[in-house]
Design an enzyme around this catalytic site. Structure first.
Site, mmCIF file in Angstrom:
data_model
loop_
_atom_site.group_PDB
_atom_site.id
_atom_site.type_symbol
_atom_site.label_atom_id
_atom_site.label_comp_id
_atom_site.label_asym_id
_atom_site.label_seq_id
_atom_site.Cartn_x
_atom_site.Cartn_y
_atom_site.Cartn_z
ATOM 1 N N SER A 101 0.871 -1.306 0.063
ATOM 2 C CA SER A 101 0.001 0.158 0.019
ATOM 3 C C SER A 101 0.965 1.093 0.004
ATOM 4 O O SER A 101 2.115 1.024 -0.057
ATOM 5 C CB SER A 101 -1.056 0.066 1.335
ATOM 6 O OG SER A 101 -0.140 0.072 2.279
ATOM 7 N N LYS A 102 0.382 2.448 -0.116
ATOM 8 C CA LYS A 102 1.085 3.746 -0.036
ATOM 9 C C LYS A 102 0.026 4.786 0.083
ATOM 10 O O LYS A 102 -1.285 4.725 -0.209
ATOM 11 C CB LYS A 102 1.993 3.876 -1.320
ATOM 12 C CG LYS A 102 2.919 5.031 -1.264
ATOM 13 C CD LYS A 102 4.157 4.292 -0.636
ATOM 14 C CE LYS A 102 5.469 5.052 -0.509
ATOM 15 N NZ LYS A 102 6.658 4.185 -0.463
#
Lengths: 409, 170
Positions: A101-102
């Site tokens: 994720s980011k």
């Protein structure tokens, strides 16, 4: 091409070699969830400012998603998406039980006071607290975020969900942080470097290193390589560089940096430019600054036999092709610099178990993880005659793919 | 209006009227009327009362159901043949003239009446219709198998991927 686009390029290349088919490619590259939020705060002067925040969750087949929290004006949705998928492949290469994720906020944090930064962070957590969590998505530090920001994330999340140190990593040591986190990426690089030198039959002692970038990764790498017997023949940072073919005195260089804030002007060598560091006469080149520094023309001039990607995306895909043609061994970012996320994983594990590891345990476990990852990537590279980067992506796609198949879609 | 003998001779060459002698066919078509319709004319609509069997003599007609075209038919095609066997007395599809058409219309009541009287001509037509229906059913079965086949192929996509993965050592 941004590093996110480059990552998609390498993913596609590997997926085509594996011949997984268009629909599986789409399945693997489409993000699980993309959240965009309004982050409005009151500045110290009473002004209201609204920023855009993001959290992109790419894949959770292998576990809770993991990815940094970035505060930068370049933060936008597509950049977050590319970096989130990069995290999926990186955690898979080193076999951590995480997805990718980011997140981030489009803001220049240098324009905010510390109090404003705290309000911004807490407000962002208010907006994403229902999609993150120790078993959902675990943020960590990234560009312009530090242990203090992570402490605020932990505190704000805990207000909603109860005491939850495992919701975020990269916390201060005094607040459930992990020993050895500062040096994690550099230690990972060192482990990989030892293995690859063994493979090509070079002893660490006397091997010549050029390190571009002298931040967290570059400086600790230079120190660790030197302590292991390597010669640091050139280093640089944003201000300039310094070189010495018979090896720089690294402890003295550290003193100089401590005093002046830059490697430039260090008396133990000759001044040189950033580009000269990249093309200097050395055995191992460690790009440890920003992405895209190794372009095709520079790649043609690189004299190192091995490129160890400490930074994310330092080589452009064109440069990557040049390296392949020239037989330069490139240890790709998703393998080489995965030490950081690996120690983040250790921090999460300790938090979940309410335990604290000694630094030595962190180092030992990190070395094992990195060695195993290198071994696997190397196996694929040898048996299929593929470069290390493609092999790393193949390994990542394989592991994520296997988990996806076993769980069912 | 009696149907001229040359037309009757042509009509018995249509599969559904195959095997009818010319006198039998003449009896079957005794009350049939020839109708001309302009291009675009709706001959009957889905849900309309089934009042006749149609034979296309000239021109072409499109047959659709729920807005989806099922077929385009031309000279000597038979429309509304289900009226012979179907107890539902409504049209299952809509027929529209694609160009100026000439048709032969046989009233359902006439056909039903002959059927009840064990009329040989109508029984032969019904037997022919059974053959036509059987061929259509076979075609639909074929289509069904290929549709289901596509689905099972889709189910295998994940398994295919798994097989690809087993070819690599992770």
């Amino acid at each position: 091409m941004t590093s996110a686009e480059a990552a998609q390029h390498y993913f596609t290349k590997a997926a085509r070699i594996m011949d997984v088919g268009e629909r599986i490619e789409t399945l693997l590259s489409t993000p699980l969830r993309e959240v965009g939020v309004q982050v409005s705060i009151e500045l110290d002067n009473g002004e209201i400012r609204t920023f855009r925040g993001y959290r992109v969750q790419h894949d959770n087949a292998r576990g809770p998603m993991k990815g940094g929290l970035r505060y930068h004006l370049d933060v936008d949705h597509s950049e977050m998406l590319g970096l989130a998928s990069l995290m999926t492949w990186k955690t898979a290469v080193v076999n951590l039980p995480f997805g990718g994720s980011k997140g981030g906020i489009a803001v220049d944090p240098s324009t905010l006071s510390i109090k404003e930064l705290e309000r911004l962070t807490r407000k962002y957590v208010d907006q994403v607290q229902d999609v993150i969590g120790p078993t959902r998505d675990v943020p960590g530090p990234d560009i312009n975020t530090n242990p203090q920001v992570m402490a605020w994330v932990m505190d704000q999340y805990s207000r909603y969900h109860g005491h939850s140190p495992a919701v975020v990593t990269g916390k201060p040591l005094e607040l459930y942080g992990c020993r050895g986190r500062d040096t994690a990426t550099a230690r990972g690089l060192l482990s990989i470097c030892r293995e690859i030198l063994k493979d090509v039959g070079m002893p660490m002692a006397g091997t010549r290193f050029a390190v571009q970038g002298f931040g967290n990764v570059g400086s600790h790498s230079a120190r660790l390589f030197a302590a292991d017997g390597g010669l640091i023949v050139a280093v640089s940072d944003v201000h300039g560089g310094v070189k010495n073919p018979s090896g720089l005195d690294v402890p003295a260089l550290f003193d100089h940096v401590k005093r002046t804030g830059t490697v430039k002007g260090f008396s133990g060598g000759d001044a040189c430019s950033n580009e000269e560091v990249l093309t200097s006469d050395c055995d191992v080149l460690v790009p440890a600054a920003v992405g895209g520094v190794l372009t095709a023309p520079i790649a043609r001039a690189v004299r190192a036999r091995i490129v160890l990607e400490g930074a994310n995306g330092p080589s452009t895909p064109e440069a990557d092709d040049v390296f392949e043609q020239r037989g330069v061994l490139v240890v790709p970012d998703i393998l080489a610099n995965a030490g950081g996320v690996t120690v983040s994983y250790f921090e999460w594990v300790q938090n979940l178990q309410h335990m604290t590891w000694e630094e030595e345990r962190v180092s030992t476990e990190l070395e094992r993880v990195m060695r195993e990852a290198y071994e696997k990537v190397g196996q694929i590279s040898r048996s299929r005659n593929l470069p290390l980067r493609t092999s790393a992506y193949v390994l990542a796609i394989g592991r994520v793919g296997k988990a996806t198949v076993l769980r069912g879609i | 209006m009696p149907i001229p003998t040359p037309l009757v001779k042509k009509l018995v060459q249509i599969p559904i009227f195959g095997g009818l002698t010319v006198p039998e066919a003449a009896e079957f078509f005794e009350v049939a009327v020839e109708v001309s319709e302009p291009k675009g004319k709706v001959l009957f609509r889905e849900g309309d009362e089934s009042d006749a069997l149609w034979v296309v003599l000239e021109g072409s007609v499109t047959v659709s159901r729920k807005g989806v075209e099922l077929a385009q038919v031309g000279r000597h095609a038979v429309l509304g043949e289900m009226t012979l066997v179907d107890e539902r007395e409504t049209r299952s599809a809509t027929a529209t003239a694609l160009e100026d058409v000439k048709l032969l219309k046989v009233p359902s009541k006439r056909v039903q009446k002959l059927l009840k009287a064990d009329n040989v001509a109508v029984l032969k037509v019904v037997a022919n219709l059974a053959q036509v229906m059987s061929k259509r059913l076979a075609a639909i079965n074929e289509k069904l198998v290929s549709t289901l086949g596509d689905k099972s192929k889709k189910r295998e996509e994940l398994a295919d991927f798994n097989r690809i993965l087993t070819r690599w050592e992770f």
